[in-house]
Design a protein around this motif. Structure first.
Motif, short mmCIF file in Angstrom:
data_model
loop_
_atom_site.label_atom_id
_atom_site.label_comp_id
_atom_site.label_asym_id
_atom_site.label_seq_id
_atom_site.Cartn_x
_atom_site.Cartn_y
_atom_site.Cartn_z
N GLU A 165 35.04 37.28 40.56
CA GLU A 165 35.11 38.70 40.24
C GLU A 165 35.75 39.49 41.37
OE1 GLU A 165 32.32 36.56 37.90
OE2 GLU A 165 32.31 36.84 40.09
N TYR A 202 37.87 38.38 43.53
CA TYR A 202 39.28 38.04 43.59
C TYR A 202 40.08 38.76 42.51
CZ TYR A 202 43.48 35.16 44.13
OH TYR A 202 44.76 34.74 44.35
N ARG A 203 39.52 38.85 41.33
CA ARG A 203 40.20 39.58 40.26
C ARG A 203 40.32 41.07 40.60
NH1 ARG A 203 37.33 36.00 36.75
NH2 ARG A 203 35.60 37.48 36.59
N ARG A 204 39.29 41.60 41.25
CA ARG A 204 39.25 43.02 41.58
C ARG A 204 40.16 43.37 42.76
NH1 ARG A 204 34.21 43.13 41.84
NH2 ARG A 204 33.95 42.86 44.08
N GLU A 245 47.04 29.25 40.48
CA GLU A 245 46.34 29.87 39.37
C GLU A 245 46.96 29.50 38.02
OE1 GLU A 245 45.59 34.11 39.88
OE2 GLU A 245 45.86 33.85 42.03
N ARG A 280 45.44 30.74 44.79
CA ARG A 280 44.16 31.25 45.29
C ARG A 280 43.63 30.33 46.37
NH1 ARG A 280 38.94 29.92 41.79
NH2 ARG A 280 38.22 29.40 43.88
#
Length: 245
Positions: A53, A55-57, A128, A156
């Motif tokens: 989460e 990393y996505r943010r 990714e 990543r």
């Protein structure tokens, strides 16, 4: 603890499985994840730096954190504990297996070959897109995020984050090795992070001898056959009958 008994069990064992944790790399000057959260990073929760989460943010912040840790481990050197485990592998040959919770790559740099890195490796990145794993460039030339050399997608950190499963093949190999082990060594780990901490019980259930090396009592201590109360390098040296360098 009966040190001569523990030594004898290790010396006679045909199959030895080892689990290592942060205590092994502490003597190389590598802080634990939380100990590394100083200065600018102290304001972040672990979940802000090590979760899908997060990393996505904010992938840029996450990569800055891991780039700094990568630089730190690249400067570090394997210590006597790493060397002794590589030496034990050479002595036991195909009967040896090492599972590490550490992500610094120091076991490999010390010469260990029969190992799995349960929590990943700071010195590599994973695509990714296609999933390929590649080494990172040298720290002084590295500008995150890296780009996949195969498909050009973003890569990543190759680390197991909070909320992610351990690599299935690595965990299966480790579980099998601990089930088959005559002796299991649990070195420098607190025994609170599962499923890695559960590997000791695989050996116990099959009737093997389990030996802990840790300067302090841990969650696993009550279940150990022997506990060596010392830092990793000195404890392993005592078990192997060597004087630490």
């Amino acid at each position: 603890m009966n040190l001569p008994e523990a030594r004898a069990a290790l010396a006679s064992a045909r199959r030895v499985a080892v689990l290592t944790g942060a205590g092994v790399s502490a003597e190389s000057g590598i802080p634990t994840f939380r100990d590394a959260q100083t200065g600018h990073w102290a304001r972040f929760r672990p979940e802000d730096l090590a979760s899908p989460e997060a990393y996505r943010r904010d992938p840029e912040t996450v990569w800055q954190w891991y780039a700094g840790r990568y630089a730190d481990v690249s400067r570090a050197q394997p210590n006597e504990a790493h060397r002794l485990l590589a030496e034990l592998e050479r002595a036991k040959g195909a009967g040896f297996f090492l599972a590490t919770q550490n992500v610094d790559g120091l076991h490999t740099r010390a010469g260990s070959e029969r190992l799995v890195e349960l929590h990943g490796n700071l010195t590599t990145a994973r695509c990714e897109g296609c999933g390929i794993v590649t080494p990172l460039p040298a720290p002084d030339t590295f500008t995150p995020p890296p780009t996949c050399p195969v498909c050009a997608a973003r890569m990543r950190p190759n680390i197991v984050w909070f909320g992610e499963y351990l690599p299935e093949d690595a965990l299966e190999a480790a579980t099998h090795a601990f089930q088959e082990a005559d002796v299991a060594l649990i070195v420098g780990t607190s025994g609170v992070v599962y499923p890695a901490a559960g590997l000791a019980f695989e050996t116990r259930r099959e009737g093997g001898v389990v030996i802990e090396v840790n300067p302090e009592e841990t969650e696993l201590t009550p279940y150990m056959d022997h506990s060596v109360r010392d830092v990793a390098s000195k404890g392993l040296a005592a078990l192997l009958g060597e004087e630490p360098a």
